[in-house]
Design a protein around this motif. Structure first.
Motif, PDB file in Angstrom:
ATOM      1  N   PRO A 152       0.784  -1.233   0.000  1.00  0.00           N
ATOM      2  CA  PRO A 152       0.000   0.000   0.000  1.00  0.00           C
ATOM      3  C   PRO A 152       0.818   1.287   0.000  1.00  0.00           C
ATOM      4  N   GLY A 153       2.119   1.184   0.268  1.00  0.00           N
ATOM      5  CA  GLY A 153       2.946   2.390   0.322  1.00  0.00           C
ATOM      6  C   GLY A 153       3.953   2.289   1.445  1.00  0.00           C
ATOM      7  N   ASN A 154       4.500   3.429   1.806  1.00  0.00           N
ATOM      8  CA  ASN A 154       5.474   3.520   2.886  1.00  0.00           C
ATOM      9  C   ASN A 154       4.712   3.779   4.184  1.00  0.00           C
ATOM     10  N   LEU A 155       4.514   2.742   4.984  1.00  0.00           N
ATOM     11  CA  LEU A 155       3.597   2.817   6.125  1.00  0.00           C
ATOM     12  C   LEU A 155       4.168   3.511   7.346  1.00  0.00           C
ATOM     13  N   TRP A 210      -0.245   9.589   5.016  1.00  0.00           N
ATOM     14  CA  TRP A 210       0.082   8.187   5.286  1.00  0.00           C
ATOM     15  C   TRP A 210      -0.812   7.287   4.437  1.00  0.00           C
ATOM     16  N   PRO A 211      -0.257   6.206   3.884  1.00  0.00           N
ATOM     17  CA  PRO A 211      -1.079   5.316   3.060  1.00  0.00           C
ATOM     18  C   PRO A 211      -2.128   4.577   3.888  1.00  0.00           C
ATOM     19  N   ASP A 212      -3.265   4.328   3.275  1.00  0.00           N
ATOM     20  CA  ASP A 212      -4.384   3.659   3.924  1.00  0.00           C
ATOM     21  C   ASP A 212      -4.743   2.396   3.150  1.00  0.00           C
ATOM     22  N   GLY A 227      -3.941   4.793   7.800  1.00  0.00           N
ATOM     23  CA  GLY A 227      -2.552   4.700   8.214  1.00  0.00           C
ATOM     24  C   GLY A 227      -2.187   5.823   9.162  1.00  0.00           C
ATOM     25  N   ASN A 228      -1.293   5.512  10.105  1.00  0.00           N
ATOM     26  CA  ASN A 228      -0.925   6.515  11.106  1.00  0.00           C
ATOM     27  C   ASN A 228       0.582   6.723  11.260  1.00  0.00           C
ATOM     28  N   GLY A 229       1.394   5.989  10.496  1.00  0.00           N
ATOM     29  CA  GLY A 229       2.837   6.170  10.560  1.00  0.00           C
ATOM     30  C   GLY A 229       3.521   5.458  11.701  1.00  0.00           C
ATOM     31  N   ASP A 230       2.774   4.667  12.477  1.00  0.00           N
ATOM     32  CA  ASP A 230       3.326   3.944  13.620  1.00  0.00           C
ATOM     33  C   ASP A 230       3.832   2.583  13.154  1.00  0.00           C
ATOM     34  N   ALA A 231       5.121   2.362  13.260  1.00  0.00           N
ATOM     35  CA  ALA A 231       5.698   1.110  12.777  1.00  0.00           C
ATOM     36  C   ALA A 231       5.176  -0.094  13.540  1.00  0.00           C
TER      37      ALA A 231
END
Length: 305
Positions: A152-155, A210-212, A227-231
């Motif tokens: 989905p992208g860079n999470l 952020w990707p969803d 998406g929230n950017g939390d690894a």
């Protein structure tokens, strides 16, 4: 359905063999998704998809508002022919072009924009024997433990596009991408994802950069995972988008395919009718009303972006 208008010369890309990157490949860990460490047989090249997606995007009129990636849509027919549909601002999908004829054993694939410039620079390809490759070479085997795979992208803001895989027990796993065709060891996101009959996503649907992803349950309700950017926990609690999505047999997330700076969605009905859901960038209502953009797409075995 968009008509075939001719062939762009991609023969030099489709002749590339996918070879093992011994020094660089980091693959799925443990007994569940580990690489087989063998040099794979010659496979369809991921480069042919990457070059088509890169060309289509760079040749398009980009939005001045955003450099959101616009990959177009790709399709594989039962004979293994690979076609591309470039982004088109007015028609959504430009007329198709034949790219290759050796994609019969490709299960699915996904374009990537690792450097975030809005133009494709890599492609993940998963084959029916469980292999995974990128434009850089072979990544590893064992990926057929997953019944759903997507990128989905860079999470979490790391080096490149990441990979999600759902295993047959319903657990969702995350692999961070390095942006060079390799991935980290997998991390468990959580269970219960077998409640969904389709999961897809590419790019930002909610305007927070952020990707969803979206997921359809067995009753036909579509859910948004923002998406929230939390690894450690990359998605917020799900929110309902709407019902009636079980009328589709394929959902494709093509990024910003109408070139307005917002990620969109494409859906196919079993009769081959294709619908476009324009992205709004609003988490409360991420899509506008559907619009019919073609017919005859039941001829394809696989649709991806």
């Amino acid at each position: 359905m968009s008509r075939l208008t001719g062939y762009r010369d991609h023969r030099r890309f489709s002749s590339l063999a996918v070879t093992l990157l011994t020094a660089a490949a980091l693959t799925a860990t443990g007994s569940s998704a580990s690489a087989d460490n063998e040099v794979p047989r010659e496979a369809p090249s991921a480069s042919v998809v990457t070059e088509a997606a890169r060309y289509a995007t760079s040749a398009s009129s980009r939005s001045s508002v955003s450099q959101a990636a616009a990959f177009g849509m790709f399709a594989i027919d039962p004979q293994g022919k690979l076609y591309s549909y470039a982004p088109d601002q007015a028609r959504i999908l430009a007329p198709r072009e034949l790219l290759a004829t050796d994609y019969g054993d490709v299960r699915t694939a996904s374009s990537a924009d690792n450097d975030g410039d809005g133009v494709a620079d890599d492609t993940w390809i998963w084959t029916t024997d469980g292999g995974m490759s990128s434009s850089y070479g072979y990544v590893g085997g064992g990926w057929n433990i997953y019944d759903t795979i997507l990128s989905p992208g860079n999470l979490a803001g790391a080096s490149g596009y990441d990979v999600l895989g759902r295993d047959r027990s319903g657990v969702l796993w995350l692999y961070f991408g390095y942006g060079d065709g390799t991935v980290t060891d997998r991390r468990r996101i959580g269970g219960g994802w077998d409640a969904y009959t389709q999961i897809t996503g590419k790019g930002d649907l909610t305007g927070d950069n952020w990707p969803d992803i979206v997921a359809r349950d067995s009753s036909g309700v579509l859910w948004l995972y923002q998406g929230n950017g939390d690894a450690a926990d990359p998605f917020a609690t799900r929110t309902k988008i709407g019902a009636g999505w079980n009328s589709y047999d394929a959902l494709v997330a093509p990024g910003d395919i109408d070139l307005d700076g917002k990620a969109d969605l494409i859906a196919r009905q079993p009769n081959g009718d294709l619908y476009f859901y324009k992205g709004t960038g609003n988490a409360a209502a991420p899509f506008e009303e559907k619009r019919n953009i073609g017919y005859g797409y039941q001829m394809y075995r696989v649709l991806f972006s």
